[in-house]
Write a protein that holds these residues in place. Structure first.
Motif, PDB file in Angstrom:
ATOM      1  N   VAL A  18       0.839  -1.204   0.000  1.00 15.28           N
ATOM      2  CA  VAL A  18       0.000   0.000   0.000  1.00 15.28           C
ATOM      3  C   VAL A  18       0.869   1.247   0.000  1.00 15.28           C
ATOM      4  O   VAL A  18       0.596   2.214  -0.741  1.00 15.28           O
ATOM      5  CB  VAL A  18      -0.939   0.003   1.225  1.00 15.28           C
ATOM      6  N   ALA A  19       1.921   1.251   0.815  1.00 13.61           N
ATOM      7  CA  ALA A  19       2.798   2.422   0.902  1.00 13.61           C
ATOM      8  C   ALA A  19       3.493   2.698  -0.420  1.00 13.61           C
ATOM      9  O   ALA A  19       3.616   3.858  -0.842  1.00 13.61           O
ATOM     10  CB  ALA A  19       3.837   2.208   2.003  1.00 13.61           C
ATOM     11  N   ILE A  20       3.949   1.654  -1.105  1.00 12.71           N
ATOM     12  CA  ILE A  20       4.624   1.829  -2.391  1.00 12.71           C
ATOM     13  C   ILE A  20       3.669   2.409  -3.425  1.00 12.71           C
ATOM     14  O   ILE A  20       4.020   3.328  -4.179  1.00 12.71           O
ATOM     15  CB  ILE A  20       5.191   0.479  -2.876  1.00 12.71           C
ATOM     16  N   VAL A  21       2.446   1.890  -3.453  1.00 12.90           N
ATOM     17  CA  VAL A  21       1.452   2.381  -4.416  1.00 12.90           C
ATOM     18  C   VAL A  21       1.094   3.842  -4.135  1.00 12.90           C
ATOM     19  O   VAL A  21       1.072   4.684  -5.043  1.00 12.90           O
ATOM     20  CB  VAL A  21       0.185   1.502  -4.391  1.00 12.90           C
ATOM     21  N   LEU A  22       0.819   4.154  -2.870  1.00 11.46           N
ATOM     22  CA  LEU A  22       0.450   5.526  -2.518  1.00 11.46           C
ATOM     23  C   LEU A  22       1.601   6.499  -2.764  1.00 11.46           C
ATOM     24  O   LEU A  22       1.390   7.618  -3.246  1.00 11.46           O
ATOM     25  CB  LEU A  22       0.018   5.585  -1.050  1.00 11.46           C
ATOM     26  N   PHE A 160       1.678   0.395  12.126  1.00 11.63           N
ATOM     27  CA  PHE A 160       2.458   1.562  12.549  1.00 11.63           C
ATOM     28  C   PHE A 160       3.750   1.682  11.742  1.00 11.63           C
ATOM     29  O   PHE A 160       4.108   2.758  11.257  1.00 11.63           O
ATOM     30  CB  PHE A 160       2.769   1.451  14.046  1.00 11.63           C
ATOM     31  N   LEU A 161       4.451   0.565  11.578  1.00 10.62           N
ATOM     32  CA  LEU A 161       5.687   0.579  10.802  1.00 10.62           C
ATOM     33  C   LEU A 161       5.419   0.908   9.333  1.00 10.62           C
ATOM     34  O   LEU A 161       6.200   1.624   8.697  1.00 10.62           O
ATOM     35  CB  LEU A 161       6.395  -0.779  10.912  1.00 10.62           C
ATOM     36  N   GLY A 162       4.309   0.395   8.816  1.00 15.53           N
ATOM     37  CA  GLY A 162       3.946   0.711   7.441  1.00 15.53           C
ATOM     38  C   GLY A 162       3.668   2.190   7.247  1.00 15.53           C
ATOM     39  O   GLY A 162       4.063   2.786   6.233  1.00 15.53           O
ATOM     40  N   TYR A 166       5.736   4.806   4.912  1.00 16.90           N
ATOM     41  CA  TYR A 166       5.055   5.637   3.923  1.00 16.90           C
ATOM     42  C   TYR A 166       5.405   7.113   4.103  1.00 16.90           C
ATOM     43  O   TYR A 166       5.630   7.838   3.128  1.00 16.90           O
ATOM     44  CB  TYR A 166       3.547   5.436   4.051  1.00 16.90           C
ATOM     45  N   ARG A 167       5.494   7.562   5.348  1.00 17.75           N
ATOM     46  CA  ARG A 167       5.812   8.956   5.619  1.00 17.75           C
ATOM     47  C   ARG A 167       7.308   9.247   5.484  1.00 17.75           C
ATOM     48  O   ARG A 167       7.726  10.404   5.569  1.00 17.75           O
ATOM     49  CB  ARG A 167       5.358   9.353   7.032  1.00 17.75           C
ATOM     50  N   GLY A 168       8.100   8.197   5.282  1.00 22.19           N
ATOM     51  CA  GLY A 168       9.531   8.391   5.134  1.00 22.19           C
ATOM     52  C   GLY A 168      10.230   8.695   6.439  1.00 22.19           C
ATOM     53  O   GLY A 168      11.360   9.183   6.451  1.00 22.19           O
TER      54      GLY A 168
END
Length: 238
Positions: A18-22, A160-162, A166-168
Protein backbone atom coordinates in the motif's frame (compact mmCIF):
# COMPACT_ATOMS: atom_id res chain seq x y z
CA UNK A 1 4.77 -15.44 19.99
CA UNK A 2 4.26 -17.18 16.65
CA UNK A 3 0.99 -15.37 16.00
CA UNK A 4 2.58 -12.00 16.68
CA UNK A 5 5.50 -12.65 14.34
CA UNK A 6 3.09 -13.79 11.62
CA UNK A 7 0.87 -10.71 11.79
CA UNK A 8 3.90 -8.43 12.10
CA UNK A 9 5.58 -9.89 9.01
CA UNK A 10 2.50 -10.46 6.86
CA UNK A 11 0.87 -7.21 7.94
CA UNK A 12 4.02 -5.24 7.19
CA UNK A 13 4.33 -6.83 3.76
CA UNK A 14 0.75 -5.76 3.00
CA UNK A 15 1.46 -2.28 4.38
CA UNK A 16 4.53 -2.03 2.16
CA UNK A 17 2.44 -2.77 -0.92
CA UNK A 18 0.00 0.00 0.00
CA UNK A 19 2.80 2.42 0.90
CA UNK A 20 4.62 1.83 -2.39
CA UNK A 21 1.45 2.38 -4.42
CA UNK A 22 0.45 5.53 -2.52
CA UNK A 23 3.98 6.96 -2.64
CA UNK A 24 4.10 6.42 -6.40
CA UNK A 25 0.78 8.21 -6.86
CA UNK A 26 1.97 11.14 -4.76
CA UNK A 27 5.36 11.41 -6.46
CA UNK A 28 3.71 11.49 -9.89
CA UNK A 29 1.01 13.99 -8.93
CA UNK A 30 -1.93 11.58 -9.12
CA UNK A 31 -3.45 11.87 -5.68
CA UNK A 32 -6.93 11.83 -7.23
CA UNK A 33 -6.53 8.06 -7.63
CA UNK A 34 -5.89 7.39 -3.93
CA UNK A 35 -9.53 6.54 -3.23
CA UNK A 36 -9.37 3.56 -5.62
CA UNK A 37 -6.37 2.22 -3.72
CA UNK A 38 -8.13 2.39 -0.36
CA UNK A 39 -11.20 0.70 -1.81
CA UNK A 40 -8.96 -2.13 -2.98
CA UNK A 41 -7.33 -2.33 0.45
CA UNK A 42 -10.73 -2.45 2.17
CA UNK A 43 -11.95 -5.19 -0.16
CA UNK A 44 -8.77 -7.20 0.42
CA UNK A 45 -9.13 -6.94 4.18
CA UNK A 46 -12.83 -7.90 4.02
CA UNK A 47 -12.25 -11.00 1.87
CA UNK A 48 -9.28 -12.03 4.04
CA UNK A 49 -11.43 -11.74 7.17
CA UNK A 50 -14.13 -13.83 5.49
CA UNK A 51 -11.60 -16.55 4.66
CA UNK A 52 -10.44 -16.55 8.29
CA UNK A 53 -14.02 -16.81 9.59
CA UNK A 54 -14.80 -19.71 7.25
CA UNK A 55 -11.57 -21.52 8.16
CA UNK A 56 -12.14 -21.25 11.91
CA UNK A 57 -15.86 -22.02 11.56
CA UNK A 58 -15.18 -25.23 9.64
CA UNK A 59 -12.60 -26.27 12.23
CA UNK A 60 -15.05 -25.59 15.05
CA UNK A 61 -17.78 -27.75 13.46
CA UNK A 62 -15.60 -30.83 13.18
CA UNK A 63 -15.09 -33.29 16.01
CA UNK A 64 -12.92 -36.25 16.83
CA UNK A 65 -10.92 -37.82 14.01
CA UNK A 66 -12.29 -35.45 11.37
CA UNK A 67 -11.17 -32.45 13.43
CA UNK A 68 -7.69 -33.88 13.91
CA UNK A 69 -7.37 -34.63 10.19
CA UNK A 70 -8.54 -31.15 9.21
CA UNK A 71 -6.28 -29.36 11.68
CA UNK A 72 -3.32 -31.59 10.89
CA UNK A 73 -3.75 -31.10 7.16
CA UNK A 74 -4.12 -27.34 7.57
CA UNK A 75 -0.95 -27.17 9.67
CA UNK A 76 1.08 -29.17 7.16
CA UNK A 77 -0.15 -26.99 4.31
CA UNK A 78 0.57 -23.85 6.33
CA UNK A 79 4.11 -25.08 7.06
CA UNK A 80 4.76 -25.70 3.36
CA UNK A 81 3.22 -22.38 2.28
CA UNK A 82 5.07 -20.42 4.95
CA UNK A 83 8.41 -21.90 3.94
CA UNK A 84 7.76 -21.24 0.25
CA UNK A 85 6.58 -17.68 0.98
CA UNK A 86 9.77 -16.80 2.85
CA UNK A 87 12.04 -17.92 0.01
CA UNK A 88 9.76 -16.37 -2.64
CA UNK A 89 9.80 -13.02 -0.85
CA UNK A 90 13.56 -13.21 -0.46
CA UNK A 91 13.91 -13.76 -4.20
CA UNK A 92 11.41 -11.04 -5.18
CA UNK A 93 12.47 -8.37 -2.67
CA UNK A 94 14.76 -6.51 -5.05
CA UNK A 95 12.18 -6.14 -7.83
CA UNK A 96 8.84 -5.94 -6.04
CA UNK A 97 8.84 -2.13 -5.81
CA UNK A 98 9.44 -1.68 -9.52
CA UNK A 99 6.91 -4.36 -10.43
CA UNK A 100 4.22 -2.66 -8.34
CA UNK A 101 4.99 0.73 -9.89
CA UNK A 102 4.72 -0.78 -13.38
CA UNK A 103 1.34 -2.30 -12.49
CA UNK A 104 0.13 1.06 -11.18
CA UNK A 105 1.44 2.85 -14.27
CA UNK A 106 -0.34 0.37 -16.51
CA UNK A 107 -3.63 0.85 -14.63
CA UNK A 108 -3.32 4.64 -14.84
CA UNK A 109 -2.49 4.48 -18.54
CA UNK A 110 -5.79 2.68 -19.09
CA UNK A 111 -7.57 5.21 -16.87
CA UNK A 112 -9.01 2.33 -14.87
CA UNK A 113 -9.74 2.88 -11.20
CA UNK A 114 -10.75 -0.78 -10.99
CA UNK A 115 -7.35 -1.96 -12.25
CA UNK A 116 -5.59 0.32 -9.78
CA UNK A 117 -7.72 -0.88 -6.90
CA UNK A 118 -7.05 -4.45 -8.02
CA UNK A 119 -3.30 -3.95 -7.51
CA UNK A 120 -3.88 -3.06 -3.85
CA UNK A 121 -6.59 -5.71 -3.47
CA UNK A 122 -4.39 -8.57 -4.69
CA UNK A 123 -1.42 -7.47 -2.55
CA UNK A 124 -3.51 -7.23 0.62
CA UNK A 125 -5.54 -10.35 -0.12
CA UNK A 126 -2.45 -12.48 -0.66
CA UNK A 127 -0.99 -11.51 2.70
CA UNK A 128 -4.39 -11.69 4.40
CA UNK A 129 -5.20 -15.22 3.27
CA UNK A 130 -1.73 -16.39 4.24
CA UNK A 131 -2.19 -14.79 7.65
CA UNK A 132 -5.56 -16.49 8.15
CA UNK A 133 -4.10 -19.90 7.38
CA UNK A 134 -1.00 -19.41 9.53
CA UNK A 135 -3.06 -18.08 12.45
CA UNK A 136 -5.36 -21.07 12.25
CA UNK A 137 -2.38 -23.35 12.73
CA UNK A 138 -1.12 -21.18 15.59
CA UNK A 139 -4.36 -20.83 17.53
CA UNK A 140 -5.25 -24.50 17.16
CA UNK A 141 -1.90 -25.49 18.59
CA UNK A 142 -1.64 -23.08 21.52
CA UNK A 143 -3.56 -20.93 24.00
CA UNK A 144 -6.19 -19.03 22.02
CA UNK A 145 -6.13 -15.91 24.22
CA UNK A 146 -2.35 -15.60 24.14
CA UNK A 147 -2.24 -16.20 20.39
CA UNK A 148 -5.02 -13.68 19.71
CA UNK A 149 -3.40 -11.00 21.87
CA UNK A 150 -0.02 -11.60 20.25
CA UNK A 151 -1.61 -11.41 16.79
CA UNK A 152 -3.33 -8.10 17.61
CA UNK A 153 -0.10 -6.56 18.92
CA UNK A 154 1.83 -7.76 15.87
CA UNK A 155 -0.77 -6.36 13.48
CA UNK A 156 -0.83 -3.00 15.24
CA UNK A 157 2.97 -2.83 15.05
CA UNK A 158 2.86 -3.72 11.35
CA UNK A 159 0.39 -0.94 10.57
CA UNK A 160 2.46 1.56 12.55
CA UNK A 161 5.69 0.58 10.80
CA UNK A 162 3.95 0.71 7.44
CA UNK A 163 2.74 4.23 8.16
CA UNK A 164 6.22 5.35 9.19
CA UNK A 165 7.65 3.81 6.03
CA UNK A 166 5.06 5.64 3.92
CA UNK A 167 5.81 8.96 5.62
CA UNK A 168 9.53 8.39 5.13
CA UNK A 169 10.14 8.74 8.85
CA UNK A 170 11.21 5.19 9.56
CA UNK A 171 14.86 4.25 9.96
CA UNK A 172 13.95 0.58 10.09
CA UNK A 173 16.62 -1.63 8.54
CA UNK A 174 14.34 -3.58 6.18
CA UNK A 175 16.98 -6.16 5.36
CA UNK A 176 17.56 -6.95 9.03
CA UNK A 177 13.81 -6.88 9.74
CA UNK A 178 13.06 -9.45 7.04
CA UNK A 179 16.06 -11.58 8.01
CA UNK A 180 15.08 -11.78 11.68
CA UNK A 181 11.38 -12.40 10.99
CA UNK A 182 12.25 -14.98 8.32
CA UNK A 183 14.37 -16.95 10.77
CA UNK A 184 11.60 -16.89 13.37
CA UNK A 185 9.02 -17.93 10.78
CA UNK A 186 11.16 -20.80 9.49
CA UNK A 187 11.39 -22.08 13.06
CA UNK A 188 7.65 -21.59 13.36
CA UNK A 189 7.13 -23.57 10.13
CA UNK A 190 9.01 -26.45 11.77
CA UNK A 191 6.71 -26.13 14.79
CA UNK A 192 3.67 -26.23 12.48
CA UNK A 193 4.99 -29.36 10.79
CA UNK A 194 5.54 -31.10 14.11
CA UNK A 195 2.12 -30.15 15.44
CA UNK A 196 0.45 -31.10 12.17
CA UNK A 197 1.98 -34.58 12.41
CA UNK A 198 0.88 -34.74 16.05
CA UNK A 199 -2.72 -34.07 14.99
CA UNK A 200 -2.53 -36.74 12.27
CA UNK A 201 -1.10 -39.18 14.81
CA UNK A 202 -4.07 -38.44 17.07
CA UNK A 203 -6.30 -39.23 14.09
CA UNK A 204 -4.69 -42.67 13.98
CA UNK A 205 -2.73 -42.34 10.73
CA UNK A 206 0.45 -43.46 12.47
CA UNK A 207 1.66 -44.13 16.05
CA UNK A 208 2.38 -41.10 18.23
CA UNK A 209 6.07 -40.47 18.85
CA UNK A 210 7.78 -37.50 20.45
CA UNK A 211 10.98 -38.48 18.65
CA UNK A 212 9.18 -38.31 15.29
CA UNK A 213 7.87 -34.82 16.05
CA UNK A 214 11.28 -33.57 17.15
CA UNK A 215 12.83 -35.10 14.05
CA UNK A 216 10.23 -33.46 11.81
CA UNK A 217 10.92 -30.06 13.35
CA UNK A 218 14.66 -30.45 12.84
CA UNK A 219 14.22 -31.88 9.33
CA UNK A 220 12.44 -28.70 8.20
CA UNK A 221 14.13 -26.04 10.30
CA UNK A 222 17.77 -27.08 9.83
CA UNK A 223 17.95 -27.28 6.00
CA UNK A 224 15.74 -24.24 5.38
CA UNK A 225 17.86 -22.11 7.70
CA UNK A 226 20.98 -23.42 5.99
CA UNK A 227 19.72 -22.55 2.50
CA UNK A 228 18.39 -19.22 3.73
CA UNK A 229 21.81 -18.09 4.94
CA UNK A 230 24.03 -19.90 2.43
CA UNK A 231 23.95 -17.18 -0.31
CA UNK A 232 24.85 -14.49 2.22
CA UNK A 233 27.84 -16.49 3.42
CA UNK A 234 29.08 -17.06 -0.13
CA UNK A 235 28.68 -13.39 -0.93
CA UNK A 236 30.52 -12.36 2.23
CA UNK A 237 33.44 -14.64 1.42
CA UNK A 238 33.90 -12.91 -1.88
Amino acid sequence: MGAGVITLREGFEAALVVAIVLSFLESTGRRAWVRAVWLGVGAGVAVSALVAVVLFAVGAELEGRAEALFEGGAMLFAAALLTWMIFWMRRQARTIKRELELQVEHALAKGSAFALGLVAFVGVLREGVETALFLFGTVEGSNALVASTSAAVGLAAAVFLGYLFYRGASRLDLRRFFTVTSVLLLLFAGWLLANGLHELAEAGLFPESELLLLGAFAALAAPTLYFFFRPARISASR
